[in-house]
Design a protein around this motif. Structure first.
Motif, PDB file in Angstrom:
ATOM      1  N   ASP A  44      10.429  -3.861  17.403  1.00 41.84           N
ATOM      2  CA  ASP A  44       9.474  -2.812  17.773  1.00 41.84           C
ATOM      3  C   ASP A  44       8.774  -3.147  19.086  1.00 41.84           C
ATOM      4  O   ASP A  44       8.593  -2.271  19.946  1.00 41.84           O
ATOM      5  CB  ASP A  44       8.426  -2.648  16.670  1.00 41.84           C
ATOM      6  N   ARG A  45       8.384  -4.405  19.227  1.00 42.12           N
ATOM      7  CA  ARG A  45       7.674  -4.813  20.442  1.00 42.12           C
ATOM      8  C   ARG A  45       8.577  -4.711  21.671  1.00 42.12           C
ATOM      9  O   ARG A  45       8.131  -4.302  22.754  1.00 42.12           O
ATOM     10  CB  ARG A  45       7.157  -6.243  20.265  1.00 42.12           C
ATOM     11  N   LEU A  46       9.841  -5.071  21.527  1.00 45.27           N
ATOM     12  CA  LEU A  46      10.764  -5.051  22.659  1.00 45.27           C
ATOM     13  C   LEU A  46      11.246  -3.647  22.997  1.00 45.27           C
ATOM     14  O   LEU A  46      11.393  -3.306  24.179  1.00 45.27           O
ATOM     15  CB  LEU A  46      11.976  -5.944  22.363  1.00 45.27           C
ATOM     16  N   PHE A  47      11.503  -2.831  21.971  1.00 45.12           N
ATOM     17  CA  PHE A  47      12.223  -1.583  22.209  1.00 45.12           C
ATOM     18  C   PHE A  47      11.438  -0.316  21.881  1.00 45.12           C
ATOM     19  O   PHE A  47      11.746   0.745  22.414  1.00 45.12           O
ATOM     20  CB  PHE A  47      13.536  -1.571  21.402  1.00 45.12           C
ATOM     21  N   MET A  89      11.767  -9.714  12.204  1.00 42.23           N
ATOM     22  CA  MET A  89      12.764  -9.073  13.060  1.00 42.23           C
ATOM     23  C   MET A  89      12.317  -7.670  13.455  1.00 42.23           C
ATOM     24  O   MET A  89      12.457  -7.256  14.618  1.00 42.23           O
ATOM     25  CB  MET A  89      14.108  -9.019  12.335  1.00 42.23           C
ATOM     26  N   LYS A  90      11.760  -6.939  12.494  1.00 39.98           N
ATOM     27  CA  LYS A  90      11.313  -5.574  12.797  1.00 39.98           C
ATOM     28  C   LYS A  90      10.159  -5.583  13.789  1.00 39.98           C
ATOM     29  O   LYS A  90      10.133  -4.779  14.734  1.00 39.98           O
ATOM     30  CB  LYS A  90      10.886  -4.876  11.500  1.00 39.98           C
ATOM     31  N   ASP A 138      19.577 -12.852  14.666  1.00 36.79           N
ATOM     32  CA  ASP A 138      18.373 -13.660  14.844  1.00 36.79           C
ATOM     33  C   ASP A 138      17.517 -13.002  15.913  1.00 36.79           C
ATOM     34  O   ASP A 138      17.991 -12.125  16.650  1.00 36.79           O
ATOM     35  CB  ASP A 138      18.752 -15.088  15.261  1.00 36.79           C
ATOM     36  N   THR A 139      16.262 -13.438  16.009  1.00 37.25           N
ATOM     37  CA  THR A 139      15.376 -12.821  16.998  1.00 37.25           C
ATOM     38  C   THR A 139      15.867 -13.069  18.429  1.00 37.25           C
ATOM     39  O   THR A 139      15.651 -12.225  19.304  1.00 37.25           O
ATOM     40  CB  THR A 139      13.940 -13.342  16.846  1.00 37.25           C
ATOM     41  N   ALA A 140      16.524 -14.207  18.667  1.00 37.23           N
ATOM     42  CA  ALA A 140      17.055 -14.464  20.006  1.00 37.23           C
ATOM     43  C   ALA A 140      18.045 -13.389  20.425  1.00 37.23           C
ATOM     44  O   ALA A 140      18.133 -13.035  21.615  1.00 37.23           O
ATOM     45  CB  ALA A 140      17.723 -15.841  20.051  1.00 37.23           C
ATOM     46  N   HIS A 164      14.584 -13.395   3.414  1.00 37.58           N
ATOM     47  CA  HIS A 164      13.255 -13.249   2.833  1.00 37.58           C
ATOM     48  C   HIS A 164      12.579 -12.007   3.426  1.00 37.58           C
ATOM     49  O   HIS A 164      12.834 -11.656   4.597  1.00 37.58           O
ATOM     50  CB  HIS A 164      12.424 -14.497   3.136  1.00 37.58           C
ATOM     51  N   PRO A 165      11.733 -11.316   2.680  1.00 40.23           N
ATOM     52  CA  PRO A 165      11.023 -10.174   3.258  1.00 40.23           C
ATOM     53  C   PRO A 165      10.295 -10.499   4.554  1.00 40.23           C
ATOM     54  O   PRO A 165      10.212  -9.649   5.453  1.00 40.23           O
ATOM     55  CB  PRO A 165      10.046  -9.776   2.141  1.00 40.23           C
ATOM     56  N   GLU A 166       9.786 -11.722   4.678  1.00 41.00           N
ATOM     57  CA  GLU A 166       9.120 -12.109   5.923  1.00 41.00           C
ATOM     58  C   GLU A 166      10.091 -12.146   7.098  1.00 41.00           C
ATOM     59  O   GLU A 166       9.707 -11.883   8.238  1.00 41.00           O
ATOM     60  CB  GLU A 166       8.446 -13.467   5.762  1.00 41.00           C
TER      61      GLU A 166
END
Length: 307
Positions: free
Chosen positions: A218-221, A213-214, A171-173, A206-208
């Motif tokens: 990308d924003r974090l790493f 997640m991507k 998950d994003t968390a 789902h593709p969304e």
């Protein structure tokens, strides 16, 4: 030169049970053969769990890993990745022991606690050869514990071994949890980020969900990350195709999915690797060799495995 894509094959895991598929490796010899065959089909990395050879029940004792690790090391140059996830009902001390003993190039590390559920598979699978299988699948009360304390324990236990990590993020968390450890200096780039989709209790398929997640990763790493995807069940190959087209790497294997196509079970882990390879090469990309994966992920080398 076209981009190199790393294929990881998770050959047996702790989710599926032996009665579900004759192709699921259970004995040390079966696990070793499956890993070597997957590597020969194009997997640079093999992700490994152990099982009781008679019942197929997950077994996280270091002694259960030794027989197949020795065979794989003798027969293949593939990167060996040992689970520290084990099974969701195990303690973190149990789960980390094989990696602490054998010091692999890579170990998986789950990046957050979560509900973990298998009972949906009972809609398809009805008959079981071992008593533990039905109990395992029916359990609706599993919380897969991966607290900050647990994660820190695994990182500290393996920090001096040179083992790097497959950071499993459901998950994003979990991405934010990983970012915390990056900011604390407890993990170092390149971060091998395995985003997981379609497992009940985690994010969807789902593709969304993949895009979200991507984008977050990308924003974090940014360029500190080597991104990979794992699609559970029927989601395995569609998500693999999407990720490969988006610049990602791919994990397949019978740990994550028993299927090769709609309504058709995979005959082997190697078949799933072959299907993933076709996706990659069909996009004009190249499959990374084990040594290329070592360079991409900055690994210590296969000769450092202590077995």
């Amino acid at each position: 030169m076209s981009r190199k894509v790393i294929i990881t094959c998770a050959v047996t895991g702790a989710i599926h049970t032996p009665s579900m598929s004759k192709a699921l490796p259970v004995t040390p010899q079966e696990i070793a053969d499956a890993a070597v065959d997957a590597a020969e089909a194009g997997a640079a990395i093999v992700h490994l769990h152990a099982r009781n050879p008679k019942t197929g029940q997950p077994d996280q004792s270091p002694e259960a890993f030794a027989p197949f690790l020795k065979i794989i090391k003798q027969r293949s140059n593939c990167v060996i990745n040992l689970t520290t996830g084990g099974a969701p009902t195990m303690t973190v001390d149990e789960r980390v022991r094989p990696a602490a003993v054998y010091k692999p190039e890579v170990a998986s590390l789950n990046m957050g606690s979560m509900n973990f559920a298998f009972f949906g598979m009972l809609n398809r699978f009805k008959k079981f050869d071992h008593d533990w299988e039905l109990k395992h699948l029916q359990n609706k009360d599993i919380v897969f514990r991966n607290t900050f304390q647990d994660i820190e324990y695994v990182l500290k236990t393996l920090s001096e071994t040179g083992t790097r990590f497959e950071f499993e993020c459901y998950d994003t968390a979990h991405l934010y949890n990983l970012n915390y450890f990056l900011e604390q200096g407890m993990v170092k780039p390149p971060l091998f980020v395995q985003t997981v989709f379609g497992l009940q209790g985690g994010t969807g398929a789902h593709p969304e969900d993949v895009l979200h997640m991507k984008r977050t990763a990308d924003r974090l790493f940014g360029d500190k990350m080597v991104w990979s995807v794992l699609g559970a069940g029927r989601n395995q190959l569609p998500i693999a195709a999407m990720a490969a087209a988006m610049g990602g790497n791919i994990r397949v294997g019978l740990e994550d999915s028993l299927w090769a196509a709609p309504g058709r079970m995979a005959a082997s882990n190697a078949e799933q690797v072959t299907l993933a390879r076709k996706i990659i090469e069909g996009l004009g990309l190249q499959v990374a060799t084990p040594d290329e994966a070592r360079e991409i992920l900055d690994l210590k080398g296969g000769d450092k495995l202590e077995v």
